[in-house]
Enzyme design. Structure first.
Site, PDB file in Angstrom:
ATOM      1  CB  SER A 260      -8.756  -6.926   1.399  1.00  0.00           C
ATOM      2  OG  SER A 260      -8.145  -6.165   2.404  1.00  0.00           O
TER       3      SER A 260
HETATM    4  N1  SAH Z   1      -8.478  -3.109   2.749  1.00  0.00           N
HETATM    5  C1  SAH Z   1      -7.162  -2.710   2.329  1.00  0.00           C
HETATM    6  C2  SAH Z   1      -6.191  -3.716   2.861  1.00  0.00           C
HETATM    7  C3  SAH Z   1      -4.952  -3.145   3.291  1.00  0.00           C
HETATM    8  S1  SAH Z   1      -3.830  -4.260   4.044  1.00  0.00           S
HETATM    9  C4  SAH Z   1      -7.137  -2.673   0.815  1.00  0.00           C
HETATM   10  O1  SAH Z   1      -8.131  -3.082   0.215  1.00  0.00           O
HETATM   11  O2  SAH Z   1      -6.145  -2.257   0.233  1.00  0.00           O
HETATM   12  C5  SAH Z   1      -3.789  -3.595   5.665  1.00  0.00           C
HETATM   13  C6  SAH Z   1      -3.245  -2.208   5.794  1.00  0.00           C
HETATM   14  O3  SAH Z   1      -3.236  -1.902   7.184  1.00  0.00           O
HETATM   15  C7  SAH Z   1      -1.805  -2.029   5.311  1.00  0.00           C
HETATM   16  O4  SAH Z   1      -1.765  -1.018   4.358  1.00  0.00           O
HETATM   17  C8  SAH Z   1      -1.042  -1.634   6.583  1.00  0.00           C
HETATM   18  O5  SAH Z   1      -0.022  -0.677   6.361  1.00  0.00           O
HETATM   19  C9  SAH Z   1      -2.153  -1.045   7.433  1.00  0.00           C
HETATM   20  N2  SAH Z   1      -1.896  -1.003   8.875  1.00  0.00           N
HETATM   21  C10 SAH Z   1      -1.312  -1.940   9.673  1.00  0.00           C
HETATM   22  N3  SAH Z   1      -1.287  -1.519  10.960  1.00  0.00           N
HETATM   23  C11 SAH Z   1      -1.884  -0.296  10.980  1.00  0.00           C
HETATM   24  C12 SAH Z   1      -2.149   0.666  12.009  1.00  0.00           C
HETATM   25  N4  SAH Z   1      -1.832   0.460  13.282  1.00  0.00           N
HETATM   26  N5  SAH Z   1      -2.782   1.821  11.656  1.00  0.00           N
HETATM   27  C13 SAH Z   1      -3.122   2.073  10.368  1.00  0.00           C
HETATM   28  N6  SAH Z   1      -2.879   1.221   9.365  1.00  0.00           N
HETATM   29  C14 SAH Z   1      -2.271   0.045   9.654  1.00  0.00           C
END
Ligand code: SAH
Length: 220
Positions: free
Chosen positions: A70
């Site tokens: 993010s």
């Molecule tokens: N804040 C994180 C952003 C990750 S992007 C960072 O700083 O890295 C969002 C993440 O949500 C992705 O890794 C994706 O795989 C995950 N995601 C999407 N749907 C999800 C679900 N139902 N349960 C758990 N994780 C999920």
């Protein structure tokens, strides 16, 4: 060597990080504890070495598997919005990704429970936070849209991927006074929403337009 890697040199140095903090301040982030975390968390260790020199730009960057780390502004904004309005002990984070948001948040609360659906991301995030000495986080590989009943209710829930409508299951796992921060809507048309559970009703506030990857079901 490990210390040099965490402290950063050149484009990952203290000066570069200070510039990022200054920028977030200008954009309205005012919680000093949150800004301090942005300054102190080595974002460059959460991305590929080839992208390390861009780690303190205020942008999302690829972390593999079609996912992104993010944008620092969004991490700061969500963390600040989660902490406003009452004590936060027990937090649920949905979408661990690379673990950057988790690392910013963890020292500001008592416990974080975090769920990621993509196994290699879950495993890497777990390893990185261990390396940073952050110990108040419980990791799970699973579908975060279902919440984490065994550790509910939560003072705060932070969702890092966008569903089309608010997941009722997550609202049910909030304490009275607890806040759910979630981006809602289809790609290109999402808004960040803060829901607060009151005795008899749920309060809804819009915190503006955002861009997140979609919340998906199941695991990978
Ligand atoms: N804040 C994180 C952003 C990750 S992007 C960072 O700083 O890295 C969002 C993440 O949500 C992705 O890794 C994706 O795989 C995950 N995601 C999407 N749907 C999800 C679900 N139902 N349960 C758990 N994780 C999920």
């Amino acid at each position: 060597m490990a210390d040099v890697r965490l402290a950063g040199i050149g484009m990952t140095s203290a000066r570069t990080r200070d510039r990022l903090v200054q920028r977030l301040r200008e954009q309205g982030i005012s919680n000093p504890a949150v800004l301090e975390r942005i300054r102190n968390v080595p974002r460059h260790i959460f991305v590929d070495e080839a992208l390390g020199s861009r780690a303190y730009e205020d942008t999302a960057l690829p972390i593999g598997f079609g996912q992104t780390i993010s944008q620092p502004y969004i991490v700061a904004r969500m963390t600040e919005a989660l902490l406003e309005g009452g004590e936060v002990n027990n937090v649920l984070e949905v979408g661990t990704g690379c673990g950057y948001q988790t690392a910013v948040l963890a020292p500001l609360v008592a416990h974080v429970n975090t769920i990621e659906r993509i196994e290699p991301l879950y495993a890497r995030a777990r390893q990185r936070l261990k390396e940073l000495g952050i110990r108040n986080v419980r990791f799970r590989h699973g579908d975060g849209a279902l919440g984490w009943k065994a550790h509910a209710p939560f003072d705060g829930i932070l969702v890092a991927a966008a569903p089309l409508t608010v997941p009722e299951t997550l609202l049910k796992q909030l304490k009275v006074g607890g806040r759910l921060l979630v981006p809602i809507g289809p790609e290109g048309k999402q808004e960040l929403v803060r829901f607060t559970r009151r005795d008899q009703r749920i309060e809804r506030e819009s915190l503006g337009p955002v861009a997140f990857v979609p919340l998906l079901g199941g695991t990978a």
